[in-house]
Scaffold this motif. Structure first.
Motif, short mmCIF file in Angstrom:
data_model
loop_
_atom_site.label_atom_id
_atom_site.label_comp_id
_atom_site.label_asym_id
_atom_site.label_seq_id
_atom_site.Cartn_x
_atom_site.Cartn_y
_atom_site.Cartn_z
N LYS A 17 62.94 -2.02 34.01
CA LYS A 17 62.44 -3.15 33.23
C LYS A 17 63.47 -4.26 33.16
CE LYS A 17 59.60 -2.15 30.05
NZ LYS A 17 58.95 -1.65 28.83
N TYR A 19 64.57 -7.93 31.03
CA TYR A 19 64.48 -8.46 29.68
C TYR A 19 64.72 -9.96 29.67
CZ TYR A 19 65.00 -3.52 28.58
OH TYR A 19 64.84 -2.16 28.52
N GLU A 120 57.81 -5.08 35.70
CA GLU A 120 57.45 -5.61 34.38
C GLU A 120 58.67 -6.21 33.69
OE1 GLU A 120 54.51 -3.95 31.19
OE2 GLU A 120 56.49 -3.12 30.74
N THR A 121 58.44 -7.34 33.03
CA THR A 121 59.49 -8.01 32.27
C THR A 121 59.15 -7.94 30.79
OG1 THR A 121 59.94 -9.54 34.08
CG2 THR A 121 60.72 -10.17 31.90
N GLU A 122 60.08 -7.45 29.99
CA GLU A 122 59.92 -7.41 28.54
C GLU A 122 60.42 -8.74 27.98
OE1 GLU A 122 58.86 -4.75 25.18
OE2 GLU A 122 58.82 -4.43 27.34
#
Length: 351
Positions: A17, A19, A120-122
């Motif tokens: 992931k 951020y 996916e990027t948080e």
């Protein structure tokens, strides 16, 4: 009395992931909140989280406001970079609240430069207000989904009124994340524990290991002033099917071999009357700005281009800014303004 309830993130835990932290640096973030400003508390809590992320975590930073008035203040302060948490912490240190709340424009910056359809990027977004610049954040998120961007949007709302909370909750739902109301500084810790639960170590005896609130200054950052120059080399017309436009080629050079951001501005040739001049080495803040684009570069010299679709009959001007991204981002050079006309005007000027 300000009480910090900390938690521990296991530095051995790692995943794919990415951020992105979005910080509201609008003027209202200077208001007092439990004895400190909202901005001071946000910085402390973000630095605490960043210092606890895995060392190989990929981290980026976007903010709006930060000394910039008006609705054109969204800026990419650090691209997503593996192991970039310490640099992001340093860039947070001197952000100063100012300006409006252009949430839609800020999300557009995130979507264009920081998201992809592979990993996916948080997105962790801290705000004390809702959209104030007539943008449509919901539309931006919908377009992300339609284009296949992979992301999750977590929103932390600082002392938001009920109507504003409903707006931010809808955004978090569209972003498949959560909305966390912050009624006091201690709510940061509860919110971050939920957001980063996948990285936390096991709680022992009801307590979590304290994470330092400050980081040492990176001694590798240059101490001498950086100077540079940037210029538009030429502007060439292009045709792509039914679309007409221009390719703006540029070159830059500077004294430090570091990271740079090139900002391109497009605005009408016939500007609205202004009763005050634009200060030197300061980005344009015109309400009639047509387009803004960004490129990131490494090294003390380089070149690049911006492709600009342009409807026939429009007379525009363009300019460039050279930003040094070391420490607190700052403008170190401006280009001369160059006119951009439609292709028929270009042909006549060449004859």
């Amino acid at each position: 009395m300000f009480f910090s309830y900390s938690y521990s993130i296991d530095p051995q835990v790692s995943n794919n992931k990415r951020y992105v932290f979005i910080l509201d640096a609008s003027g209202s973030m200077s208001e007092k909140w439990d004895g400190k400003t909202r901005m001071a508390v946000a910085k402390e809590k973000l630095i605490q989280v960043l210092s606890g992320l895995p060392k190989d975590a990929s981290v980026g930073l976007v903010a709006y406001g930060n000394r910039i008035a008006g609705c054109q203040s969204a800026r990419l302060y650090h691209p997503i970079q593996r192991g970039g948490a310490s640099v992001v912490s340093q860039k947070l240190a001197t952000i100063v609240p100012a300006g409006s709340t252009p949430i839609a424009q800020t999300l557009q910056v995130v979507g264009e430069y920081l998201l992809n359809d592979q990993i996916e990027t948080e997105i962790i977004f801290i705000s004390d207000g809702v959209e104030s610049c007539e943008g449509d954040p919901k539309s931006v998120l919908y377009n992300w989904r339609q284009s296949g961007k992979k992301f999750r949007l977590q929103i932390l709302g600082i002392d938001i009124d009920p109507k504003g909370e409903e707006d931010l909750k809808r955004l978090s739902i569209l972003g498949e994340g959560n909305y966390f109301p912050l009624k006091g500084p201690e709510d940061y810790d509860r919110s971050f524990r939920k957001i980063f639960s996948h990285l936390q170590t096991t709680e022992t005896n009801g307590n979590f290991t304290n994470i330092p609130l400050t980081l040492p200054i990176d001694s590798s950052l240059p101490t001498t002033p950086n100077t540079g120059k940037i210029q538009i080399v030429n502007i060439l017309p292009y045709e792509d099917g039914s679309e007409n436009g221009y390719i703006v080629n540029y070159e830059y050079s500077a004294t430090q071999p570091t990271e740079y951001m090139i900002q391109f501005y497009l605005y009408p040739a016939d500007e609205k009357h202004r009763s005050f001049p634009i200060p030197p080495l300061r980005e344009r803040r015109m309400g009639d700005l047509v387009s803004q684009k960004i490129e990131l570069k490494l090294g003390k010299e380089g070149k690049g281009k911006f492709v600009v679709p342009l409807p026939p009959g429009k007379r525009m001007k363009s300019s460039l800014e050279l930003w040094d991204m070391t420490g607190v981002p700052k403008i170190i050079a401006l280009s001369e303004e160059k006119p951009i006309h439609d292709k028929s005007n270009f042909d006549r000027n060449e004859k």
